[in-house]
Every structure is written in structure tokens, then in C-alpha cells.
Design an enzyme around this catalytic site. Structure first.
Site, mmCIF file in Angstrom:
data_model
loop_
_atom_site.group_PDB
_atom_site.id
_atom_site.type_symbol
_atom_site.label_atom_id
_atom_site.label_comp_id
_atom_site.label_asym_id
_atom_site.label_seq_id
_atom_site.Cartn_x
_atom_site.Cartn_y
_atom_site.Cartn_z
ATOM 1 N N CYS A 148 0.802 -1.230 0.000
ATOM 2 C CA CYS A 148 0.000 0.000 0.000
ATOM 3 C C CYS A 148 0.837 1.282 0.000
ATOM 4 O O CYS A 148 0.420 2.297 -0.560
ATOM 5 C CB CYS A 148 -0.964 -0.018 1.176
ATOM 6 S SG CYS A 148 -0.262 -0.688 2.692
ATOM 7 N N HIS A 241 -2.066 6.640 3.395
ATOM 8 C CA HIS A 241 -0.630 6.626 3.668
ATOM 9 C C HIS A 241 -0.013 7.865 3.020
ATOM 10 O O HIS A 241 -0.203 8.110 1.822
ATOM 11 C CB HIS A 241 0.026 5.377 3.079
ATOM 12 C CG HIS A 241 -0.316 4.097 3.782
ATOM 13 N ND1 HIS A 241 -1.060 4.038 4.945
ATOM 14 C CD2 HIS A 241 0.025 2.809 3.483
ATOM 15 C CE1 HIS A 241 -1.169 2.774 5.333
ATOM 16 N NE2 HIS A 241 -0.537 2.010 4.462
HETATM 17 P P1 NAP Z 1 -6.651 -8.560 8.213
HETATM 18 O O1 NAP Z 1 -7.641 -7.498 8.538
HETATM 19 O O2 NAP Z 1 -5.855 -9.144 9.315
HETATM 20 O O3 NAP Z 1 -7.433 -9.766 7.452
HETATM 21 C C1 NAP Z 1 -6.812 -11.006 7.159
HETATM 22 C C2 NAP Z 1 -7.788 -11.955 6.475
HETATM 23 O O4 NAP Z 1 -7.121 -13.224 6.297
HETATM 24 C C3 NAP Z 1 -9.054 -12.239 7.307
HETATM 25 O O5 NAP Z 1 -10.159 -12.401 6.448
HETATM 26 C C4 NAP Z 1 -8.726 -13.581 7.964
HETATM 27 O O6 NAP Z 1 -9.878 -14.338 8.285
HETATM 28 C C5 NAP Z 1 -7.948 -14.256 6.843
HETATM 29 N N1 NAP Z 1 -7.145 -15.359 7.384
HETATM 30 C C6 NAP Z 1 -6.257 -15.314 8.429
HETATM 31 N N2 NAP Z 1 -5.765 -16.551 8.670
HETATM 32 C C7 NAP Z 1 -6.359 -17.391 7.794
HETATM 33 C C8 NAP Z 1 -6.286 -18.798 7.549
HETATM 34 N N3 NAP Z 1 -5.497 -19.615 8.288
HETATM 35 N N4 NAP Z 1 -7.033 -19.322 6.553
HETATM 36 C C9 NAP Z 1 -7.855 -18.530 5.805
HETATM 37 N N5 NAP Z 1 -7.970 -17.190 5.980
HETATM 38 C C10 NAP Z 1 -7.236 -16.633 6.967
HETATM 39 O O7 NAP Z 1 -5.593 -8.051 7.137
HETATM 40 P P2 NAP Z 1 -5.768 -6.920 5.975
HETATM 41 O O8 NAP Z 1 -5.269 -5.629 6.429
HETATM 42 O O9 NAP Z 1 -7.144 -7.041 5.388
HETATM 43 O O10 NAP Z 1 -4.708 -7.445 4.909
HETATM 44 C C11 NAP Z 1 -4.958 -8.565 4.083
HETATM 45 C C12 NAP Z 1 -3.805 -8.784 3.123
HETATM 46 O O11 NAP Z 1 -3.672 -7.659 2.265
HETATM 47 C C13 NAP Z 1 -2.449 -8.957 3.833
HETATM 48 O O12 NAP Z 1 -1.679 -9.887 3.105
HETATM 49 C C14 NAP Z 1 -1.869 -7.562 3.785
HETATM 50 O O13 NAP Z 1 -0.470 -7.570 3.853
HETATM 51 C C15 NAP Z 1 -2.371 -7.078 2.424
HETATM 52 N N6 NAP Z 1 -2.514 -5.628 2.276
HETATM 53 C C16 NAP Z 1 -3.156 -4.872 3.220
HETATM 54 C C17 NAP Z 1 -3.311 -3.494 3.023
HETATM 55 C C18 NAP Z 1 -4.006 -2.601 4.017
HETATM 56 O O14 NAP Z 1 -3.946 -1.369 3.832
HETATM 57 N N7 NAP Z 1 -4.669 -3.109 5.052
HETATM 58 C C19 NAP Z 1 -2.837 -2.925 1.864
HETATM 59 C C20 NAP Z 1 -2.209 -3.713 0.912
HETATM 60 C C21 NAP Z 1 -2.064 -5.061 1.132
HETATM 61 P P3 NAP Z 1 -10.522 -14.314 9.797
HETATM 62 O O15 NAP Z 1 -11.242 -13.003 9.943
HETATM 63 O O16 NAP Z 1 -11.442 -15.475 9.755
HETATM 64 O O17 NAP Z 1 -9.389 -14.468 10.757
#
Ligand code: NAP
Length: 348
Positions: A148, A241
Site C-alpha cells: 500500500c 498513507h
Molecule cells: P486482516 O484485517 O488481518 O485480514 C486477514 C484476512 O485473512 C481475514 O479475512 C482472515 O480471516 C484471513 N485469514 C487469516 N488466517 C487465515 C487462515 N489460516 N485461513 C484462511 N484465511 C485466513 O488483514 P488486511 O489488512 O485485510 O490485509 C490482508 C492482506 O492484504 C495482507 O496480506 C496484507 O499484507 C495485504 N494488504 C493490506 C493493506 C491494508 O492497507 N490493510 C494494503 C495492501 C495489502 P478471519 O477473519 O477469519 O481471521
């Protein structure tokens, strides 16, 4: 026109929620399947998810059941907002089973045959997909969008390549939504700045930028030769950001030419009129107190990068501030734009 069914891996997270909000009225894609961890499986989406967006949770999705993240009945086109600790195996399983996975996770971004796409900058990097199928033997494919903070930097730098982009330094001020949910403890972040973001954030900014800005030659991406140095920090901002950036440009253009380069920058999404593309991907604001996350992160649905405070830098030549919405332009919106481009290129 009939719509294309899509699934969302990691649908309950911060990025997953943005997917659901952005796809609620999408003209081409319709959410038909949602998956998350064991904690959420079998529950309705409303029960499983701590909805954190101002947009209402669409009723149709609220009552959908959260599935296990295994291929089976899932649609062919999958968006992924999976936690990086699990994305490697799950995304590969889907690609192997013939799905196209359009991912936010970092796991495959730097793989030599995986496109790391910002459609305004490197739409032609989709040309890596035949090499990906040959190298990995998948029937499907993985296409990624950048970290991001990298999106903000790369969008600001891409229009400056014409001036001989050489060096860049960036210090980021990153929003808490970038840490997922529940993210950083309130005790740590309130009225504070945390000078380190884990998960190799600085390395991602330094390595992903040159790949994105690089050229596709002979079926491979040759990194742009610019060198990037990054310091990444977390600040008590909800969304957006911000980066304080300095660059060295070999041709030493006047400041007005830099502004013109940003303002006139357009890419393939604008030429194709893709539904999620902003009309002007990089917007320069002349006011000395802009850009600000509270005022500028949501410009054009959160898909625009806003730049300002351009001035001479006594060390590198030019310095400025850039801002982008991390969960939209930096995540879900970016992935949706990638899928729209793939559809228009006949790759879905
Ligand atoms: P998050 O809020 O922690 O969400 C993570 C997701 O992954 C949740 O739906 C979670 O499900 C699922 N998950 C976790 N463990 C799992 C498992 N063992 N099997 C299947 N699903 C599982 O994270 P986020 O901020 O949305 O980020 C998600 C991804 O996008 C990450 O790889 C992050 O690096 C990337 N990203 C994030 C941003 C940002 O600004 N937030 C920007 C760019 C990229 P549960 O709810 O059931 O635990």
C-alpha cells in the site's frame, strides 16, 4: 451485459471489507463466494466480520456463509485479501485448480513470472502470464498489486521516469487501517508515532518500486535502475498513507515541468475507461497545506494519488509529499482495477 461471479479470500479482513464495499454496485463483477479462516467458517458474513467501513454492509453479502479457503465451488475469478502467513499455499492451490487469483498479499509479488501491476504504469507486465504458466504449471494464474505504501510512491515516480529518475528516499506516515483489524493496540498508537512497521515493510518499498517501474523485455521484467531508500512509520490516521519523498532527476527539469508530468499522466485504465479508474490518477495540489489524509485520501473514490509541496531539495534536487488511500488504491481498489484490465485484455 451479464456479470462475472467473483470470490473473496480473506473476506472478513480490512481489505476484504473494502472488496465487498467496492464491489457492491460493480457493473462487471458480482460477489458470489466468500472465504476466511476456521474462526469464521460456517458463520454468516455478518456474524464473522467486524465491519469497520462507513459504507453499509450490503444485505446480500451479510447473509452469505463464510466458506473454507479451498478451491471447489468457488468462482473462477478470486480476489485475495489473505493474511500473508497463509497466502502462499492457499493462493497456489487456487491457481493450480484453474482460478485466476488477483492478490493483495506480498507472497508472490516478487516472483519473476508474477505481474506486480499498477495498470496506469505497467499494464504490459500481464505479458508475464504465459511464462508463469510454463514455470509453475498452473492452469490458473496469480496477479498481484503492490504494497500500500509502494502504490503511493510508484504513482508519484512513474511520471518522472522521463526526466532520468535516479534516486528516491521516502519516509512514510502510514494509517492504522494498513495494519488490518484489530491492528495496532490503541495504547501504542494514540497520540504517538511508531517508527517501525514489521513484515519487511521498508524492504518491500525498496524492492517493489523498481519492478513496477521496470520494462518487460523478452518475456521478463527488467527492474528500473533507480535506487530507493525507505523509512516506514505508523501514525494515528484512519486511512491514507502519506510519504515525504525526495528524488534525484538526471535531467534537472524545472519544477513546473514536474507538475505538468504529474497532471498529464494517464495510462491504460483511462484510455479504456475502466469502471474503477480515476479520471486523473495523479493530482497535484498547489496549496502548502495539502495533501492531507482527512481531506484528500478519498478523492475519486480513493483511487487517486495526491501530490503537493513540491520544492527544491538541497540534497537530491526535488522534494514533495504524496498521499494515497491504502485500503482502496493501495489494496482492494487496485486489485479490482487489475481484474478490470484483465477482462478488457481478454485474460479472464
Ligand atoms: P486482516 O484485517 O488481518 O485480514 C486477514 C484476512 O485473512 C481475514 O479475512 C482472515 O480471516 C484471513 N485469514 C487469516 N488466517 C487465515 C487462515 N489460516 N485461513 C484462511 N484465511 C485466513 O488483514 P488486511 O489488512 O485485510 O490485509 C490482508 C492482506 O492484504 C495482507 O496480506 C496484507 O499484507 C495485504 N494488504 C493490506 C493493506 C491494508 O492497507 N490493510 C494494503 C495492501 C495489502 P478471519 O477473519 O477469519 O481471521
Amino acid at each position: 451485459m451479464s456479470t462475472i461471479p467473483v470470490g473473496i479470500l480473506g473476506a472478513t479482513g480490512m481489505v476484504g471489507q473494502q472488496f465487498i464495499a467496492l464491489l457492491a454496485n460493480h457493473p462487471w463483477f458480482r460477489v458470489e463466494w466468500i472465504g476466511a479462516s476456521e474462526r469464521s467458517q460456517g458463520k454468516t458474513y455478518r456474524e464473522a466480520c467486524a465491519w469497520r467501513l462507513p459504507a453499509p454492509l450490503p444485505d446480500r453479502v451479510a447473509t452469505m456463509k463464510v466458506e473454507a479457503t479451498a478451491p471447489g465451488l468457488a468462482p473462477k475469478l478470486m480476489f485475495s485479501g489473505l493474511d500473508s502467513s497463509v497466502a502462499t499455499d492457499i493462493e497456489a492451490a487456487f491457481a493450480r485448480a484453474g482460478h485466476t487469483v488477483v492478490s493483495n498479499a506480498r507472497n508472490y509479488r516478487m516472483h519473476a513470472t508474477v505481474p506486480l501491476l499498477i495498470p496506469e504504469i505497467n499494464a504490459d507486465h500481464l505479458g508475464l502470464l504465459p511464462a508463469q504458466r510454463r514455470a509453475l504449471g498452473w492452469e490458473g494464474a496469480i496477479v498481484t498489486n503492490p504494497n500500500c505504501a509502494v502504490v503511493v510512491l510508484a504513482m508519484a515516480l512513474a511520471p518522472l521516469r522521463q526526466f532520468g529518475l535516479d534516486l528516491a528516499t521516502i519516509t512514510t506516515m502510514q494509517a492504522i487501517s494498513g495494519a488490518g483489524y484489530p491492528g495496532v493496540p490503541s495504547w501504542d498508537i494514540l497520540a504517538n508515532v511508531i517508527p517501525h512497521i514489521g513484515g519487511g515493510e521498508e524492504e518491500k518499498v525498496e524492492k517493489e518500486g523498481p519492478k513496477i517501474l521496470g520494462a518487460l523485455q523478452g518475456g521478463a521484467v527488467i527492474d528500473h535502475p533507480c535506487r530507493i531508500s525507505a523509512t516506514t512509520t505508523r501514525v494515528p490516521v484512519h486511512n491514507g498513507h502519506t510519504g515525504s519523498i525526495a528524488v534525484s532527476l538526471k535531467q534537472k527539469p524545472p519544477l513546473e515541468a514536474v507538475v505538468d508530468a504529474w497532471q498529464s499522466f494517464r495510462g491504460r485504465p483511462q484510455a479504456l475507461g475502466l469502471p474503477t479508474s480515476p479520471p486523473q490518477p495523479v493530482v497535484h495540489l498547489p496549496e502548502v497545506n495539502r495533501p492531507q489524509p482527512a481531506l484528500d485520501a478519498a478523492r475519486d473514490g480513493g483511487m487517486t494519488v495526491t501530490v503537493g509541496r513540491l520544492r527544491e531539495c538541497p540534497v537530491l534536487g526535488y522534494k514533495f509529499v504524496a498521499l494515497g488511500h491504502n485500503t482502496i488504491r493501495g489494496a482492494a481498489g487496485a486489485a479490482i482495477l487489475n481484474a478490470e484490465l484483465m477482462r478488457e485484455e481478454g485474460l479472464l
